[in-house]
Scaffold this motif. Structure first.
Motif, PDB file in Angstrom:
ATOM      1  N   TRP A 181      -2.515   0.764  -4.237  1.00 57.33           N
ATOM      2  CA  TRP A 181      -2.234  -0.538  -3.633  1.00 57.33           C
ATOM      3  C   TRP A 181      -2.227  -1.592  -4.724  1.00 57.33           C
ATOM      4  CZ3 TRP A 181      -6.873   0.218   0.159  1.00 57.33           C
ATOM      5  CH2 TRP A 181      -8.047   0.448  -0.559  1.00 57.33           C
ATOM      6  N   HIS A 233      -4.825  -4.543  -1.287  1.00 56.88           N
ATOM      7  CA  HIS A 233      -6.226  -4.149  -1.214  1.00 56.88           C
ATOM      8  C   HIS A 233      -7.051  -5.207  -0.503  1.00 56.88           C
ATOM      9  CE1 HIS A 233     -10.274  -4.351  -3.312  1.00 56.88           C
ATOM     10  NE2 HIS A 233     -10.350  -3.226  -2.624  1.00 56.88           N
ATOM     11  N   VAL A 283       0.865  -1.178   0.000  1.00 53.95           N
ATOM     12  CA  VAL A 283       0.000   0.000   0.000  1.00 53.95           C
ATOM     13  C   VAL A 283       0.901   1.228   0.000  1.00 53.95           C
ATOM     14  CG1 VAL A 283      -1.824   1.262   1.217  1.00 53.95           C
ATOM     15  CG2 VAL A 283      -1.758  -1.248   1.342  1.00 53.95           C
ATOM     16  N   PHE A 343     -11.610  -1.120  -5.512  1.00 52.99           N
ATOM     17  CA  PHE A 343     -10.179  -1.224  -5.770  1.00 52.99           C
ATOM     18  C   PHE A 343      -9.608   0.071  -6.331  1.00 52.99           C
ATOM     19  CE2 PHE A 343      -6.622  -2.240  -8.645  1.00 52.99           C
ATOM     20  CZ  PHE A 343      -5.750  -2.838  -7.735  1.00 52.99           C
TER      21      PHE A 343
END
Length: 288
Positions: free
Chosen positions: A129, A134, A118, A143
């Motif tokens: 990410w 995620h 991340v 997402f």
């Protein structure tokens, strides 16, 4: 009162005379050391120290800052924070532009599909990410949300205000302490950051737990450690985290998670990687 003054006051209040070899006489209206007692321990005049705490004196010398740090029994991170507060000028605030992740950084974390990653901005907002990162920390969110500044997740906000994120951390109290300590470091480095000030205000109003922790003025530069997770798909696991800081002034941080090889946590992480229940949009992850 300035951030420097508030930090000094909170740390002074946390020490009792007996903690530093002084005798206390009678009841005290407020807890902790008196200003003149701390000034004596640091070897500065009580008038000068009072002005420093009230924000009426600037440019304290390194010798004075070192003496105050010793008197207050600060650790290494707290000493660094003290110097940052003493050396950071207050500038006119301007409306910040939305931060963006560099394309090369995004390609880098996407090239590590087996390692949750991340990328955080200056205010702990998620700039990007990879798929496993995620799924591990926020699969209930879309997402692509980091790529829309108005919907960009913020890890500290999620921790205190999002029920899914709160349930993710088995030791939520430890995680909350760590998050506030890190946010204090970020705030000390960017006192003119309008968005960061707004975030602190929002969390203070909406979370009594955040307000209580923030008032204690904890400071820690959390660059590694472990997290105990209770993941809705793969259950309990322990992951180690490392924070990498690119050598520029963007203020971005890359948060990487790993699990010890051969452990149930490593198996759980691999299962999460191979899982088809977490879609790229995140809509099927623990949604309610």
């Amino acid at each position: 009162m300035t951030e420097l003054g508030e930090f000094l006051r909170v740390r002074r209040a946390a020490l009792q005379p007996a903690d530093v070899g002084l005798r206390g006489y009678g009841a005290r209206r407020v807890p902790g050391l008196r200003r003149e007692e701390l000034a004596m321990l640091a070897g500065v005049s009580s008038t000068y120290y009072a002005r420093l705490e009230q924000g009426l004196s600037a440019n304290a010398s390194e010798a004075v800052l070192d003496a105050l740090a010793r008197a207050l029994e600060l650790d290494a991170d707290e000493r660094a924070h003290l110097r940052t507060l003493a050396r950071t000028p207050t500038r006119r605030r301007s409306r910040p532009r939305p931060d963006v992740i560099r394309p090369g950084m995004l390609r880098l974390i996407e090239s590590m599909p087996d390692t949750p990653a991340v990328v955080l901005g200056r205010r702990s907002e998620v700039l990007g990410w990879n798929a496993l990162g995620h799924r591990l920390v926020a699969g209930h969110l879309p997402f692509d949300s980091p790529h829309r500044p108005a919907e960009r997740p913020n890890m500290t906000r999620l921790l205190f205000l999002d029920a899914h994120t709160r349930e993710l951390y088995s030791r939520w109290d430890d995680e909350a302490q760590r998050a506030v300590s890190s946010l204090r470091v970020l705030a000390g480095r960017s006192p003119d950051d309008e968005e960061l000030t707004r975030l602190v205000g929002e969390l203070t109003v909406q979370s009594a737990e955040f307000a209580r922790l923030w008032a204690r003025h904890p400071v820690a530069n959390c660059v590694s450690g472990t997290k105990q997770l209770r993941h809705p798909e793969v259950g309990e696991l322990e992951v180690a985290f490392e924070v990498l800081t690119p050598p520029d002034d963007a203020g971005h941080r890359v948060l990487l998670y790993t699990a010890a090889p051969g452990t149930p946590s490593a198996a759980a992480l691999d299962l999460l990687r191979r899982s088809r229940t977490a879609s790229p949009t995140g809509v099927s992850y623990g949604a309610s």
